[in-house]
Design a protein around this motif. Structure first.
Motif, PDB file in Angstrom:
ATOM      1  N   LEU A  28       0.835  -1.203   0.000  1.00  0.00           N
ATOM      2  CA  LEU A  28       0.000   0.000   0.000  1.00  0.00           C
ATOM      3  C   LEU A  28       0.868   1.252   0.000  1.00  0.00           C
ATOM      4  CD1 LEU A  28      -2.917   1.192   0.319  1.00  0.00           C
ATOM      5  CD2 LEU A  28      -2.424   1.293   2.776  1.00  0.00           C
ATOM      6  N   VAL A  29       0.531   2.167  -0.891  1.00  0.00           N
ATOM      7  CA  VAL A  29       1.193   3.471  -0.970  1.00  0.00           C
ATOM      8  C   VAL A  29       0.163   4.531  -0.600  1.00  0.00           C
ATOM      9  CG1 VAL A  29       2.383   5.120  -2.450  1.00  0.00           C
ATOM     10  CG2 VAL A  29       2.771   2.662  -2.761  1.00  0.00           C
ATOM     11  N   LEU A  30       0.405   5.250   0.476  1.00  0.00           N
ATOM     12  CA  LEU A  30      -0.483   6.317   0.937  1.00  0.00           C
ATOM     13  C   LEU A  30       0.039   7.652   0.434  1.00  0.00           C
ATOM     14  CD1 LEU A  30      -2.711   7.550   2.794  1.00  0.00           C
ATOM     15  CD2 LEU A  30      -1.026   7.459   4.653  1.00  0.00           C
ATOM     16  N   GLU A  31      -0.826   8.390  -0.252  1.00  0.00           N
ATOM     17  CA  GLU A  31      -0.468   9.754  -0.640  1.00  0.00           C
ATOM     18  C   GLU A  31      -1.237  10.728   0.239  1.00  0.00           C
ATOM     19  OE1 GLU A  31       0.327  12.376  -4.585  1.00  0.00           O
ATOM     20  OE2 GLU A  31      -1.682  11.527  -4.440  1.00  0.00           O
ATOM     21  N   ILE A  32      -0.517  11.631   0.854  1.00  0.00           N
ATOM     22  CA  ILE A  32      -1.102  12.685   1.676  1.00  0.00           C
ATOM     23  C   ILE A  32      -1.239  13.940   0.818  1.00  0.00           C
ATOM     24  CG2 ILE A  32      -0.702  14.186   3.678  1.00  0.00           C
ATOM     25  CD1 ILE A  32      -1.404  11.335   4.487  1.00  0.00           C
ATOM     26  N   ALA A  33      -2.359  14.649   0.977  1.00  0.00           N
ATOM     27  CA  ALA A  33      -2.616  15.893   0.244  1.00  0.00           C
ATOM     28  C   ALA A  33      -2.572  15.646  -1.264  1.00  0.00           C
ATOM     29  CB  ALA A  33      -1.643  16.989   0.668  1.00  0.00           C
ATOM     30  N   SER A  34      -3.440  14.750  -1.713  1.00  0.00           N
ATOM     31  CA  SER A  34      -3.444  14.342  -3.123  1.00  0.00           C
ATOM     32  C   SER A  34      -3.952  15.412  -4.071  1.00  0.00           C
ATOM     33  CB  SER A  34      -4.284  13.071  -3.294  1.00  0.00           C
ATOM     34  OG  SER A  34      -3.745  11.996  -2.558  1.00  0.00           O
ATOM     35  N   GLY A  35      -4.580  16.455  -3.550  1.00  0.00           N
ATOM     36  CA  GLY A  35      -5.013  17.571  -4.409  1.00  0.00           C
ATOM     37  C   GLY A  35      -5.989  17.129  -5.484  1.00  0.00           C
ATOM     38  N   THR A  36      -5.695  17.466  -6.728  1.00  0.00           N
ATOM     39  CA  THR A  36      -6.599  17.134  -7.833  1.00  0.00           C
ATOM     40  C   THR A  36      -6.686  15.637  -8.091  1.00  0.00           C
ATOM     41  OG1 THR A  36      -4.842  17.306  -9.489  1.00  0.00           O
ATOM     42  CG2 THR A  36      -6.087  19.327  -8.989  1.00  0.00           C
ATOM     43  N   GLY A  37      -5.658  14.886  -7.685  1.00  0.00           N
ATOM     44  CA  GLY A  37      -5.604  13.452  -7.953  1.00  0.00           C
ATOM     45  C   GLY A  37      -4.757  13.087  -9.147  1.00  0.00           C
ATOM     46  N   GLU A  38      -4.212  14.087  -9.832  1.00  0.00           N
ATOM     47  CA  GLU A  38      -3.453  13.814 -11.056  1.00  0.00           C
ATOM     48  C   GLU A  38      -2.153  13.060 -10.785  1.00  0.00           C
ATOM     49  OE1 GLU A  38      -3.945  17.348 -14.035  1.00  0.00           O
ATOM     50  OE2 GLU A  38      -4.223  18.100 -11.986  1.00  0.00           O
ATOM     51  N   HIS A  39      -1.541  13.300  -9.650  1.00  0.00           N
ATOM     52  CA  HIS A  39      -0.316  12.561  -9.321  1.00  0.00           C
ATOM     53  C   HIS A  39      -0.627  11.095  -9.068  1.00  0.00           C
ATOM     54  CE1 HIS A  39       2.405  16.135  -7.888  1.00  0.00           C
ATOM     55  NE2 HIS A  39       2.325  16.046  -9.195  1.00  0.00           N
ATOM     56  N   VAL A  40      -1.571  10.838  -8.166  1.00  0.00           N
ATOM     57  CA  VAL A  40      -1.805   9.453  -7.732  1.00  0.00           C
ATOM     58  C   VAL A  40      -2.279   8.570  -8.880  1.00  0.00           C
ATOM     59  CG1 VAL A  40      -4.201   9.673  -6.893  1.00  0.00           C
ATOM     60  CG2 VAL A  40      -2.610   8.058  -5.796  1.00  0.00           C
ATOM     61  N   GLU A  49       0.658  -3.135  -9.857  1.00  0.00           N
ATOM     62  CA  GLU A  49       0.808  -4.160  -8.823  1.00  0.00           C
ATOM     63  C   GLU A  49       0.715  -3.576  -7.414  1.00  0.00           C
ATOM     64  OE1 GLU A  49       4.984  -2.574  -9.403  1.00  0.00           O
ATOM     65  OE2 GLU A  49       3.163  -2.818 -10.597  1.00  0.00           O
ATOM     66  N   LEU A  50       0.746  -2.259  -7.291  1.00  0.00           N
ATOM     67  CA  LEU A  50       0.626  -1.586  -5.999  1.00  0.00           C
ATOM     68  C   LEU A  50      -0.790  -1.091  -5.788  1.00  0.00           C
ATOM     69  CD1 LEU A  50       3.912   0.526  -6.051  1.00  0.00           C
ATOM     70  CD2 LEU A  50       3.423  -1.400  -4.535  1.00  0.00           C
ATOM     71  N   THR A  51      -1.188  -0.974  -4.519  1.00  0.00           N
ATOM     72  CA  THR A  51      -2.462  -0.352  -4.157  1.00  0.00           C
ATOM     73  C   THR A  51      -2.173   1.053  -3.656  1.00  0.00           C
ATOM     74  OG1 THR A  51      -3.413  -2.480  -3.553  1.00  0.00           O
ATOM     75  CG2 THR A  51      -4.499  -0.516  -2.679  1.00  0.00           C
ATOM     76  N   PHE A  52      -2.886   2.027  -4.190  1.00  0.00           N
ATOM     77  CA  PHE A  52      -2.677   3.426  -3.822  1.00  0.00           C
ATOM     78  C   PHE A  52      -3.871   3.935  -3.014  1.00  0.00           C
ATOM     79  CE2 PHE A  52       0.270   2.770  -7.196  1.00  0.00           C
ATOM     80  CZ  PHE A  52       1.342   3.600  -6.918  1.00  0.00           C
ATOM     81  N   GLN A  53      -3.557   4.637  -1.935  1.00  0.00           N
ATOM     82  CA  GLN A  53      -4.576   5.256  -1.094  1.00  0.00           C
ATOM     83  C   GLN A  53      -4.396   6.773  -1.110  1.00  0.00           C
ATOM     84  OE1 GLN A  53      -7.381   4.088   1.103  1.00  0.00           O
ATOM     85  NE2 GLN A  53      -7.561   6.204   0.411  1.00  0.00           N
ATOM     86  N   PRO A  54      -5.186   7.487  -1.920  1.00  0.00           N
ATOM     87  CA  PRO A  54      -5.098   8.945  -1.906  1.00  0.00           C
ATOM     88  C   PRO A  54      -5.840   9.520  -0.710  1.00  0.00           C
ATOM     89  CG  PRO A  54      -6.719   8.227  -3.527  1.00  0.00           C
ATOM     90  CD  PRO A  54      -6.135   6.981  -2.919  1.00  0.00           C
ATOM     91  N   SER A  55      -5.506  10.763  -0.379  1.00  0.00           N
ATOM     92  CA  SER A  55      -6.199  11.446   0.714  1.00  0.00           C
ATOM     93  C   SER A  55      -6.101  12.948   0.511  1.00  0.00           C
ATOM     94  CB  SER A  55      -5.582  11.062   2.074  1.00  0.00           C
ATOM     95  OG  SER A  55      -4.292  11.627   2.205  1.00  0.00           O
ATOM     96  N   ASP A  56      -7.045  13.651   1.085  1.00  0.00           N
ATOM     97  CA  ASP A  56      -6.991  15.111   1.104  1.00  0.00           C
ATOM     98  C   ASP A  56      -8.003  15.605   2.131  1.00  0.00           C
ATOM     99  OD1 ASP A  56      -5.635  17.227  -0.996  1.00  0.00           O
ATOM    100  OD2 ASP A  56      -7.370  18.056   0.079  1.00  0.00           O
ATOM    101  N   PRO A  57      -7.681  16.674   2.861  1.00  0.00           N
ATOM    102  CA  PRO A  57      -8.657  17.204   3.819  1.00  0.00           C
ATOM    103  C   PRO A  57      -9.819  17.930   3.150  1.00  0.00           C
ATOM    104  CG  PRO A  57      -6.676  18.554   3.828  1.00  0.00           C
ATOM    105  CD  PRO A  57      -6.391  17.375   2.946  1.00  0.00           C
ATOM    106  N   ASP A  58      -9.687  18.277   1.870  1.00  0.00           N
ATOM    107  CA  ASP A  58     -10.696  19.069   1.165  1.00  0.00           C
ATOM    108  C   ASP A  58     -11.680  18.162   0.418  1.00  0.00           C
ATOM    109  OD1 ASP A  58     -11.506  21.827  -0.005  1.00  0.00           O
ATOM    110  OD2 ASP A  58     -11.269  20.528  -1.766  1.00  0.00           O
ATOM    111  N   GLU A  59     -12.956  18.378   0.660  1.00  0.00           N
ATOM    112  CA  GLU A  59     -13.995  17.540   0.048  1.00  0.00           C
ATOM    113  C   GLU A  59     -13.989  17.641  -1.477  1.00  0.00           C
ATOM    114  OE1 GLU A  59     -18.869  16.903   0.307  1.00  0.00           O
ATOM    115  OE2 GLU A  59     -17.892  18.485   1.482  1.00  0.00           O
TER     116      GLU A  59
END
Length: 197
Positions: A28-40, A49-59
């Motif tokens: 699992l790869v956790l991204e903090i502050a994923s923003g628009t989501g374009e990076h993740v 082969e990896l599982t990605f978990q994006p996140s952001d405090p902004d709805e």
């Protein structure tokens, strides 16, 4: 609705080029502050082969992330989570890698402290903690553009600003991370790659 950030479109491949040899082979790869989501979504498409978990405090950001994932049909990206890094409890208990791009300068210093503490709790020995963005080195800006950017950030919010590289490294060391590998990036940014000891 999908959002786009011109900087994300420019820097996502150079960042991925740095990450590729350092990301875990599985897990699992956790991204903090994923923003628009374009990076993740870019990383996830390159590493199915990896599982990605994006996140952001902004709805709105979380909605954009999930829309990108749906549009691209990626089945290795989980729904975006709300994570406030300044809180001790995160809705993720373990991650093989934690990534964070362009956050700690657009947030109070407490966010950097919380981010690094959280990464220290989640990342196992040998795991990766990755930071990307502009930094001051030796108490000085590395380029006039970064100095102007820092002044603009502080005008917008006095608690924001380009952080001192040495202070970030010291925080990470206190959480059990190695000294980082530092990679110079386009537009006077740095990639910092820390290993959990």
């Amino acid at each position: 609705m999908k959002k786009q950030a011109p900087a994300a479109a420019r820097n996502r491949q150079p960042i991925l080029d740095v990450l590729q040899p350092r990301l875990p082979e599985k897990g699992l790869v956790l991204e903090i502050a994923s923003g628009t989501g374009e990076h993740v979504v870019h990383y996830a498409a390159a590493r199915p082969e990896l599982t990605f978990q994006p996140s952001d405090p902004d709805e709105g950001a979380r909605a954009s992330i999930d829309d990108w994932v749906r549009t691209l049909g990626l089945d290795n990206v989980r729904p975006a989570l709300e994570i406030d890094v300044t809180r001790a409890a995160w809705p993720v208990e373990r991650a093989d890698a934690v990534l964070c791009c362009n956050m700690i300068h657009i947030a109070p210093w407490e966010a950097a402290v919380g981010l690094i503490s959280g990464a220290g709790r989640l990342v196992p020995p040998g795991g990766l903690f990755f930071l990307y963005g502009p930094y001051r080195q030796g108490g000085r800006h590395t380029a006039p553009s970064n100095e102007a950017f820092d002044a603009d950030l502080k005008r917008r919010n006095p608690a924001w600003g380009v952080r001192d590289l040495e202070a970030v490294i010291e925080l990470a060391g206190a959480q059990g991370f190695s000294a980082p590998d530092i990679v110079e990036m386009p537009a006077n940014n740095l990639s910092l790659l820390f290993n959990r000891l």
